[in-house]
Design a protein around this motif. Structure first.
Motif, mmCIF file in Angstrom:
data_model
loop_
_atom_site.group_PDB
_atom_site.id
_atom_site.type_symbol
_atom_site.label_atom_id
_atom_site.label_comp_id
_atom_site.label_asym_id
_atom_site.label_seq_id
_atom_site.Cartn_x
_atom_site.Cartn_y
_atom_site.Cartn_z
ATOM 1 N N ALA A 81 0.832 -1.209 0.000
ATOM 2 C CA ALA A 81 0.000 0.000 0.000
ATOM 3 C C ALA A 81 0.863 1.254 0.000
ATOM 4 C CB ALA A 81 -0.934 -0.004 1.208
ATOM 5 N N THR A 82 1.979 1.222 0.723
ATOM 6 C CA THR A 82 2.867 2.383 0.776
ATOM 7 C C THR A 82 3.534 2.608 -0.579
ATOM 8 O OG1 THR A 82 3.257 1.997 3.130
ATOM 9 C CG2 THR A 82 4.828 3.420 2.001
ATOM 10 N N ALA A 83 3.995 1.531 -1.217
ATOM 11 C CA ALA A 83 4.631 1.661 -2.534
ATOM 12 C C ALA A 83 3.625 2.124 -3.576
ATOM 13 C CB ALA A 83 5.253 0.330 -2.946
ATOM 14 N N GLU A 84 2.374 1.683 -3.450
ATOM 15 C CA GLU A 84 1.344 2.111 -4.391
ATOM 16 C C GLU A 84 0.990 3.586 -4.188
ATOM 17 O OE1 GLU A 84 -3.300 1.068 -5.267
ATOM 18 O OE2 GLU A 84 -1.958 -0.603 -4.786
ATOM 19 N N ALA A 85 0.900 4.005 -2.943
ATOM 20 C CA ALA A 85 0.554 5.400 -2.657
ATOM 21 C C ALA A 85 1.712 6.348 -2.976
ATOM 22 C CB ALA A 85 0.162 5.553 -1.191
ATOM 23 N N HIS A 86 2.948 5.848 -2.855
ATOM 24 C CA HIS A 86 4.143 6.674 -3.094
ATOM 25 C C HIS A 86 5.107 5.902 -3.999
ATOM 26 C CE1 HIS A 86 2.810 9.428 0.038
ATOM 27 N NE2 HIS A 86 2.610 8.374 0.822
ATOM 28 N N PRO A 87 4.871 5.916 -5.309
ATOM 29 C CA PRO A 87 5.729 5.144 -6.225
ATOM 30 C C PRO A 87 7.210 5.489 -6.122
ATOM 31 C CG PRO A 87 3.782 5.967 -7.373
ATOM 32 C CD PRO A 87 3.788 6.605 -6.014
ATOM 33 N N GLY A 88 7.533 6.699 -5.700
ATOM 34 C CA GLY A 88 8.931 7.086 -5.542
ATOM 35 C C GLY A 88 9.655 6.305 -4.447
ATOM 36 N N LEU A 89 8.894 5.665 -3.538
ATOM 37 C CA LEU A 89 9.495 4.879 -2.455
ATOM 38 C C LEU A 89 9.635 3.402 -2.799
ATOM 39 C CD1 LEU A 89 7.576 6.378 0.629
ATOM 40 C CD2 LEU A 89 9.909 6.890 -0.142
ATOM 41 N N ALA A 90 9.082 2.977 -3.939
ATOM 42 C CA ALA A 90 9.032 1.549 -4.276
ATOM 43 C C ALA A 90 10.425 0.900 -4.281
ATOM 44 C CB ALA A 90 8.339 1.348 -5.619
ATOM 45 N N ALA A 91 11.402 1.556 -4.865
ATOM 46 C CA ALA A 91 12.753 0.980 -4.934
ATOM 47 C C ALA A 91 13.368 0.845 -3.544
ATOM 48 C CB ALA A 91 13.647 1.826 -5.832
ATOM 49 N N ASP A 113 1.881 12.055 3.005
ATOM 50 C CA ASP A 113 3.250 12.546 3.005
ATOM 51 C C ASP A 113 4.218 11.363 3.043
ATOM 52 O OD1 ASP A 113 5.345 14.628 3.423
ATOM 53 O OD2 ASP A 113 5.491 13.658 5.399
ATOM 54 N N GLU A 114 5.252 11.378 2.198
ATOM 55 C CA GLU A 114 6.200 10.258 2.139
ATOM 56 C C GLU A 114 6.872 10.009 3.485
ATOM 57 O OE1 GLU A 114 9.085 10.514 -0.989
ATOM 58 O OE2 GLU A 114 7.590 10.132 -2.547
ATOM 59 N N LYS A 115 7.302 11.095 4.139
ATOM 60 C CA LYS A 115 7.979 10.952 5.432
ATOM 61 C C LYS A 115 7.044 10.290 6.455
ATOM 62 C CE LYS A 115 10.296 13.457 9.078
ATOM 63 N NZ LYS A 115 10.876 14.686 9.565
ATOM 64 N N ALA A 116 5.807 10.736 6.502
ATOM 65 C CA ALA A 116 4.839 10.156 7.437
ATOM 66 C C ALA A 116 4.537 8.705 7.074
ATOM 67 C CB ALA A 116 3.555 10.978 7.448
ATOM 68 N N ALA A 117 4.519 8.394 5.775
ATOM 69 C CA ALA A 117 4.272 7.010 5.342
ATOM 70 C C ALA A 117 5.405 6.091 5.796
ATOM 71 C CB ALA A 117 4.107 6.961 3.820
ATOM 72 N N LEU A 118 6.644 6.562 5.675
ATOM 73 C CA LEU A 118 7.787 5.770 6.130
ATOM 74 C C LEU A 118 7.756 5.594 7.653
ATOM 75 C CD1 LEU A 118 10.683 7.170 3.893
ATOM 76 C CD2 LEU A 118 9.602 4.909 3.753
#
Length: 195
Positions: A71-81, A143-148
């Motif tokens: 779900a996190t990778a889908e919501a934030h594709p920039g974090l997938a790698a 937010d990416e930071k909050a997702a991480l």
């Protein structure tokens, strides 16, 4: 003045020594069967059933984390790698718990949430990782930071749950739980550093 000579100790053991020795031998005789695994069949069946449920719960905890990674990778594709290697390890953890569960374990399938235990026990649930344990996609912060940070928190909770389960596990399962808990703590650290 006459020379002082120490009083002569009676030969042989004293009554207190004999009593202490008898009590110690009795205690050892009671504890020895517990240490040697000489339990009764119903006790062993109960322990095996509890172990299967713990493995199934642990596998489902890993599957819940997988849903959160996806779900996190889908919501934030920039974090997938960044998330891919951690997700891969989490998937291996789920398989390790499932592979050792054996027949009738009630281990969760990769496609669904927890399954009822086939041994007549209660359905397994995932108390540790948090949201998404119902099989649905967890809420991911925008937010990416909050997702991480949310993902790191889920990893920490899962690691804490596994650490807490160590005392009731067999030596083999305890080693697996400890290893996966340590890995989860490392994941939490890496996710926190990346946020």
């Amino acid at each position: 003045m006459p020379p002082l000579t120490p009083p002569r100790a009676p030969s042989g053991p004293r009554r207190r020594s004999l009593l202490a020795g008898a009590l110690g031998a009795g205690t050892a005789a009671v504890l020895l069967p517990a240490c040697s695994g000489g339990g009764t069949a119903p006790e062993e069946a109960k322990q095996a059933s509890a172990e299967r449920r713990l493995r199934a719960r642990s596998a489902e905890d890993s599957r819940t984390l997988l849903r959160r990674y996806d779900a996190t990778a889908e919501a934030h594709p920039g974090l997938a790698a960044l998330l891919a290697p951690l997700r891969g390890e989490t998937e291996r953890h789920a398989r390790a718990f499932e592979d050792g569960a054996g027949p009738g374990s009630g281990a969760a399938s990769p496609d669904g949430p927890s399954a009822p235990a086939r041994d007549g026990g209660p359905a397994t649930t995932a108390p540790g990782p948090g949201p998404g344990a119902d099989g649905g996609a967890p809420d991911v912060p925008g937010d990416e930071k909050a997702a991480l940070e949310a993902l790191a928190g889920a990893e920490r909770r899962a690691a804490d749950t596994r650490t807490g389960a160590l005392t009731g596990a067999s030596p083999e399962l305890a080693r697996l739980l400890a290893s996966v808990a340590a890995c989860g703590a490392a994941h939490a650290y890496l996710l926190t550093e990346a946020s």
